[in-house]
Design a protein around this motif. Structure first.
Motif, mmCIF file in Angstrom:
data_model
loop_
_atom_site.group_PDB
_atom_site.id
_atom_site.type_symbol
_atom_site.label_atom_id
_atom_site.label_comp_id
_atom_site.label_asym_id
_atom_site.label_seq_id
_atom_site.Cartn_x
_atom_site.Cartn_y
_atom_site.Cartn_z
ATOM 1 N N HIS A 38 33.127 -31.478 -23.399
ATOM 2 C CA HIS A 38 32.010 -32.024 -22.611
ATOM 3 C C HIS A 38 30.726 -32.017 -23.433
ATOM 4 O O HIS A 38 29.953 -32.992 -23.420
ATOM 5 N N LEU A 39 30.485 -30.936 -24.166
ATOM 6 C CA LEU A 39 29.287 -30.833 -24.989
ATOM 7 C C LEU A 39 29.282 -31.939 -26.046
ATOM 8 O O LEU A 39 28.243 -32.587 -26.279
ATOM 9 N N ALA A 40 30.427 -32.173 -26.677
ATOM 10 C CA ALA A 40 30.504 -33.212 -27.702
ATOM 11 C C ALA A 40 30.280 -34.596 -27.098
ATOM 12 O O ALA A 40 29.728 -35.490 -27.757
ATOM 13 N N GLN A 41 30.689 -34.787 -25.851
ATOM 14 C CA GLN A 41 30.444 -36.064 -25.185
ATOM 15 C C GLN A 41 28.978 -36.227 -24.810
ATOM 16 O O GLN A 41 28.446 -37.348 -24.819
ATOM 17 N N ALA A 42 28.318 -35.123 -24.479
ATOM 18 C CA ALA A 42 26.944 -35.178 -23.986
ATOM 19 C C ALA A 42 25.936 -35.440 -25.107
ATOM 20 O O ALA A 42 24.857 -35.983 -24.849
ATOM 21 N N ILE A 43 26.269 -35.045 -26.349
ATOM 22 C CA ILE A 43 25.352 -35.212 -27.482
ATOM 23 C C ILE A 43 25.751 -36.458 -28.259
ATOM 24 O O ILE A 43 26.877 -36.557 -28.756
ATOM 25 N N ARG A 44 24.839 -37.371 -28.373
ATOM 26 C CA ARG A 44 25.117 -38.642 -29.033
ATOM 27 C C ARG A 44 25.630 -38.422 -30.457
ATOM 28 O O ARG A 44 25.001 -37.744 -31.268
ATOM 29 N N GLY A 45 26.800 -38.986 -30.732
ATOM 30 C CA GLY A 45 27.352 -38.954 -32.082
ATOM 31 C C GLY A 45 27.953 -37.629 -32.513
ATOM 32 O O GLY A 45 28.326 -37.492 -33.685
ATOM 33 N N ALA A 46 28.061 -36.655 -31.613
ATOM 34 C CA ALA A 46 28.565 -35.338 -32.003
ATOM 35 C C ALA A 46 30.026 -35.398 -32.418
ATOM 36 O O ALA A 46 30.822 -36.145 -31.843
ATOM 37 N N ARG A 47 30.360 -34.590 -33.425
ATOM 38 C CA ARG A 47 31.742 -34.445 -33.853
ATOM 39 C C ARG A 47 32.299 -33.139 -33.294
ATOM 40 O O ARG A 47 31.559 -32.195 -33.026
ATOM 41 N N LEU A 48 33.627 -33.090 -33.147
ATOM 42 C CA LEU A 48 34.295 -31.918 -32.583
ATOM 43 C C LEU A 48 35.344 -31.421 -33.566
ATOM 44 O O LEU A 48 36.120 -32.203 -34.111
ATOM 45 N N VAL A 49 35.331 -30.109 -33.822
ATOM 46 C CA VAL A 49 36.340 -29.506 -34.681
ATOM 47 C C VAL A 49 36.869 -28.256 -34.000
ATOM 48 O O VAL A 49 36.118 -27.527 -33.357
ATOM 49 N N GLU A 50 38.165 -28.012 -34.114
ATOM 50 C CA GLU A 50 38.792 -26.855 -33.461
ATOM 51 C C GLU A 50 39.116 -25.774 -34.486
ATOM 52 O O GLU A 50 39.577 -26.070 -35.590
ATOM 53 N N ILE A 51 38.837 -24.519 -34.109
ATOM 54 C CA ILE A 51 39.224 -23.376 -34.931
ATOM 55 C C ILE A 51 40.263 -22.575 -34.156
ATOM 56 O O ILE A 51 39.947 -21.956 -33.130
ATOM 57 N N PRO A 52 41.525 -22.598 -34.594
ATOM 58 C CA PRO A 52 42.610 -21.934 -33.862
ATOM 59 C C PRO A 52 42.344 -20.443 -33.658
ATOM 60 O O PRO A 52 41.882 -19.749 -34.568
ATOM 61 N N GLY A 53 42.630 -19.966 -32.458
ATOM 62 C CA GLY A 53 42.545 -18.544 -32.149
ATOM 63 C C GLY A 53 41.164 -18.047 -31.819
ATOM 64 O O GLY A 53 41.006 -16.916 -31.343
ATOM 65 N N MET A 54 40.150 -18.836 -32.058
ATOM 66 C CA MET A 54 38.778 -18.382 -31.859
ATOM 67 C C MET A 54 38.455 -18.228 -30.382
ATOM 68 O O MET A 54 38.850 -19.041 -29.550
ATOM 69 N N GLY A 55 37.747 -17.134 -30.059
ATOM 70 C CA GLY A 55 37.249 -16.913 -28.713
ATOM 71 C C GLY A 55 35.731 -16.942 -28.723
ATOM 72 O O GLY A 55 35.119 -17.755 -29.406
ATOM 73 N N HIS A 56 35.134 -15.992 -27.992
ATOM 74 C CA HIS A 56 33.676 -15.914 -27.916
ATOM 75 C C HIS A 56 33.203 -14.762 -28.802
ATOM 76 O O HIS A 56 32.446 -13.889 -28.368
ATOM 77 N N ALA A 57 33.675 -14.756 -30.026
ATOM 78 C CA ALA A 57 33.370 -13.665 -30.952
ATOM 79 C C ALA A 57 33.574 -14.176 -32.374
ATOM 80 O O ALA A 57 34.057 -15.289 -32.596
ATOM 81 N N LEU A 58 33.193 -13.329 -33.349
ATOM 82 C CA LEU A 58 33.261 -13.730 -34.748
ATOM 83 C C LEU A 58 34.069 -12.725 -35.563
ATOM 84 O O LEU A 58 33.553 -12.066 -36.475
ATOM 85 N N PRO A 59 35.365 -12.588 -35.288
ATOM 86 C CA PRO A 59 36.204 -11.684 -36.084
ATOM 87 C C PRO A 59 36.392 -12.231 -37.491
ATOM 88 O O PRO A 59 36.134 -13.409 -37.775
ATOM 89 N N ARG A 60 36.855 -11.390 -38.370
ATOM 90 C CA ARG A 60 37.014 -11.749 -39.781
ATOM 91 C C ARG A 60 37.852 -13.013 -39.956
ATOM 92 O O ARG A 60 37.590 -13.824 -40.848
#
Length: 290
Positions: free
Chosen positions: A251-273
């Protein structure tokens, strides 16, 4: 290099920069009640290979001024603080990376100060837009009907936060990070504990902050500005995200004009190694575009 930035009379923010002074500036904007040290050193160093990286403590976090009870502010003020940090470091335009609340603040910067941004990268956040989400089947879904916070996190947030000393507070924070992680990438309890112990030492006390939860959230909608922006935006999708689960990133990528979307597997709401290398690679690929 560390310094303090005065953003209002009597309000100072702690800030720190890494990397070459003449490299393109990259401002890291953390989430609610989170110190700038929440950006792991390893991730900062990966980004500093090509950028002058600046991270800082929001008001009422870390070594910055804690004065919300005496001088309350709306959350929109935190976006203006980010501009003041850029001013203090003599940065005319910067790449901005925002996580969680920081992703909302980055959207405010896109909308209100586009002339200060070279690009924006956002993750772990929601769109400041009333535009419906267009599902894969073409159906329009109002933003308020998108999935909410994971029940386990809601239960954790509903518990009263009581002061039982620094060690108890440390363990409370570690369990919070366990829940935020999303459960796909194995949780490194020792690493989480070491980071939060460092943040407590950096802050100088172990009190739990609540200012950002109590601040005024009104006036943050930027539907029209996001839909017509020219600021290059990257949205990072995390399928294990428990705070703003899929399809919030879509939804965020749709709301911002021209935004690109990339997925990072396994990622949650944190920054583990495990996410440092792929996240840094995605950010650097984005900031390196003409």
């Amino acid at each position: 290099m560390e310094r303090f930035v005065e953003v209002a009379p009597g309000i100072r923010l702690w800030a720190q920069e890494h990397g070459a002074f003449d490299a393109p500036a990259l401002l890291l904007v953390m989430g609610a009640q989170a110190s700038g040290l929440g950006w792991p050193d390893e991730l900062v160093e990966l980004l500093a290979a090509r950028h002058r990286v600046i991270r800082y403590d929001h008001r009422d976090t870390g070594r910055s001024t804690w004065a919300f009870d005496e001088r309350p502010y709306p959350l929109t003020a935190l976006a203006e603080d980010a501009v003041a940090v850029l001013d203090a470091f003599g940065v005319e335009r910067a790449h901005v990376v925002g996580m969680s609340l920081g992703g909302m603040l980055a959207q405010l910067l896109i909308a209100d100060h586009p002339e200060r941004l070279l690009s924006a990268t956002l993750f772990g956040t929601r769109a400041l837009s009333s535009v419906p989400y267009t599902a894969p089947d073409g159906a329009g879904v109002p933003p308020e009907q998108l999935p909410g916070v994971a029940p386990a996190l809601l239960e954790l947030w509903a518990r009263p936060v009581e002061d039982h000393g620094p060690e108890a507070e440390l363990e409370r924070r570690v369990e919070h990070w366990r829940a935020l992680g999303g459960g796909v990438i194995p949780f490194d309890v020792d690493r989480a504990r070491a980071l939060e112990r460092r943040i407590i030492e950096h802050t100088g006390h172990h009190r739990a902050g609540s200012a950002h939860a109590r601040a005024d959230y009104s006036g943050m909608d930027r539907t029209e500005q996001l839909a017509r922006t020219l600021v290059p935006a990257l949205v990072v999708s995390a399928l294990a995200e428990p705070v703003f689960p899929p399809p919030h990133s879509e939804h965020l990528a749709q709301a911002i004009r021209g935004a690109r979307l990339v997925e990072i597997p396994g990622m949650g709401h944190a920054l583990p190694r495990e996410v440092h290398a792929p996240l840094a690679a995605a950010i650097l690929e984005h900031t390196g575009r003409d």
